[in-house]
Design an enzyme around this catalytic site. Structure first.
Site, PDB file in Angstrom:
ATOM      1  N   HIS A  23       0.812  -1.213   0.000  1.00  0.00           N
ATOM      2  CA  HIS A  23       0.000   0.000   0.000  1.00  0.00           C
ATOM      3  C   HIS A  23       0.852   1.273   0.000  1.00  0.00           C
ATOM      4  O   HIS A  23       0.410   2.331   0.431  1.00  0.00           O
ATOM      5  CB  HIS A  23      -0.981  -0.001   1.176  1.00  0.00           C
ATOM      6  CG  HIS A  23      -2.054  -1.036   1.032  1.00  0.00           C
ATOM      7  ND1 HIS A  23      -2.765  -1.543   2.095  1.00  0.00           N
ATOM      8  CD2 HIS A  23      -2.535  -1.667  -0.065  1.00  0.00           C
ATOM      9  CE1 HIS A  23      -3.650  -2.444   1.645  1.00  0.00           C
ATOM     10  NE2 HIS A  23      -3.516  -2.540   0.350  1.00  0.00           N
TER      11      HIS A  23
ATOM     12  N   CYS B  58       0.510  17.251 -12.002  1.00  0.00           N
ATOM     13  CA  CYS B  58       1.666  17.448 -12.900  1.00  0.00           C
ATOM     14  C   CYS B  58       2.723  16.368 -12.748  1.00  0.00           C
ATOM     15  O   CYS B  58       3.695  16.335 -13.495  1.00  0.00           O
ATOM     16  CB  CYS B  58       2.279  18.825 -12.698  1.00  0.00           C
ATOM     17  SG  CYS B  58       3.328  18.926 -11.229  1.00  0.00           S
TER      18      CYS B  58
ATOM     19  N   GLY C   9      -1.356  -9.780  12.350  1.00  0.00           N
ATOM     20  CA  GLY C   9      -1.993  -8.490  12.610  1.00  0.00           C
ATOM     21  C   GLY C   9      -2.770  -7.915  11.452  1.00  0.00           C
ATOM     22  O   GLY C   9      -2.719  -6.712  11.196  1.00  0.00           O
ATOM     23  N   THR C  10      -3.487  -8.775  10.746  1.00  0.00           N
ATOM     24  CA  THR C  10      -4.364  -8.252   9.693  1.00  0.00           C
ATOM     25  C   THR C  10      -5.679  -9.004   9.693  1.00  0.00           C
ATOM     26  O   THR C  10      -5.707 -10.215   9.893  1.00  0.00           O
ATOM     27  CB  THR C  10      -3.708  -8.329   8.293  1.00  0.00           C
ATOM     28  OG1 THR C  10      -4.670  -7.925   7.303  1.00  0.00           O
ATOM     29  CG2 THR C  10      -3.177  -9.704   7.952  1.00  0.00           C
TER      30      THR C  10
END
Ligand code: NAD
Ligand code: ZN
Length: 250
Positions: free
Chosen positions: A120, A131, A187-188
């Site tokens: 991510h 730009c 931890g997800t």
């Protein structure tokens, strides 16, 4: 959580030729960065659905920067915890070959890990959506909000909901996951897509899946082989010690 489960996890890692880790916000909670689920903290004031989407940023970048500023301060203060350090050590002894992280906090690298795929992105650089100019977050730290030479508001190089994953991160993750023999999920909640396909890609190669989470997830009863419930900062060092013992005695 029993000693026996730690031993089983260590056996899998010690016997695997390619071990991969998939980490999420939970691994950095003990460093003081709140995850999406825990009560209190940043995310109880800023709904990620409202603040972390690319449409929100495009339509009102100044509003989103109120959240980003706060997050930046929290992340800047944070130091790697025992779980990050244990993973660095596991890599150093040749037993962890890559980390795919959803975090943007740089704490794996600070904890000594080298082979980190930032699925991510990373908050240390900023880009102009209009730009294409790039800046370091450091050089723009005093500007609120940080602004490009072309006068548009800059966006940190983190992936907002609704944005594409960097191609190189996706390619390398797929390559590693499809040849992994063991996968540590740490931890997800594994609900954010498409990174949540990593466990099933690894399982497609018959990888054993070791899950470390505070609470059960949708993986626990489907793909996980060994579920270690508790804090990553407590459990990861126990696993690394057990792997080292097995390596020494083999
Ligand atoms: P999540 O908040 O959905 O889930 C966190 C998981 O970690 C939960 O399963 C919880 O039980 C577990 N957990 C909490 N504390 C723990 C601890 N001390 N030890 C072990 N497990 C613990 O997080 P997610 O799955 O990473 O999804 C959130 C999204 O938000 C991701 O895309 C991520 O990029 C982003 N995010 C990143 C950070 C960061 O960079 N540190 C912080 C917040 C959110
Ligand atoms: Zn610009």
């Amino acid at each position: 959580m029993t000693r026996q489960l730690i031993e089983q996890a260590a056996d899998i890692i010690a016997g695997s030729r390619l071990t991969l880790a998939l980490t999420g916000a939970g691994i950095s909670v003990e460093s003081g960065i709140p995850d999406f689920r825990s009560a209190g903290g940043l995310w109880s004031r800023y709904d990620p659905e409202e603040y972390a989407t690319i449409n929100a940023f495009r339509s009102d970048p100044r509003k989103v920067w109120n959240m980003l500023r706060e997050m930046d301060q929290v992340v800047n203060r944070a130091r790697p915890n025992k779980a990050h350090l244990a993973m660095g050590e596991l890599e150093a002894i040749g037993c962890l070959h890559g980390i795919i992280t959803q975090n943007i906090d740089n704490l794996h690298q600070a904890g000594g890990s080298r082979n980190v795929i930032e699925y991510h992105g990373n908050a240390s650089t900023l880009s102009c959506l209009w730009c294409g100019r790039k800046y370091t977050a450091e050089e723009k730290r005093d500007e609120a909000p940080p602004t490009c030479q072309c006068r548009n508001v800059l966006k940190p190089d983190v992936i907002f909901f609704g944005e594409a994953i960097p191609e190189e991160a996706m390619r390398r993750s797929y390559e590693l996951a499809s040849s992994a023999e063991a996968l540590l999920v740490v931890g997800t909640s594994a609900v954010v897509s498409p990174v949540n396909t990593i466990p099933s890609i690894a399982r497609g190669n018959s990888a054993k899946i070791i899950e470390i989470n505070m609470e059960r997830t949708h993986l626990t009863d489907s793909l996980t082989d060994i579920f270690l419930q508790g804090s990553a900062g407590e459990i990861m060092p126990l696993i690394v010690e057990a792997v080292k013992e097995k390596k020494q005695s083999s």
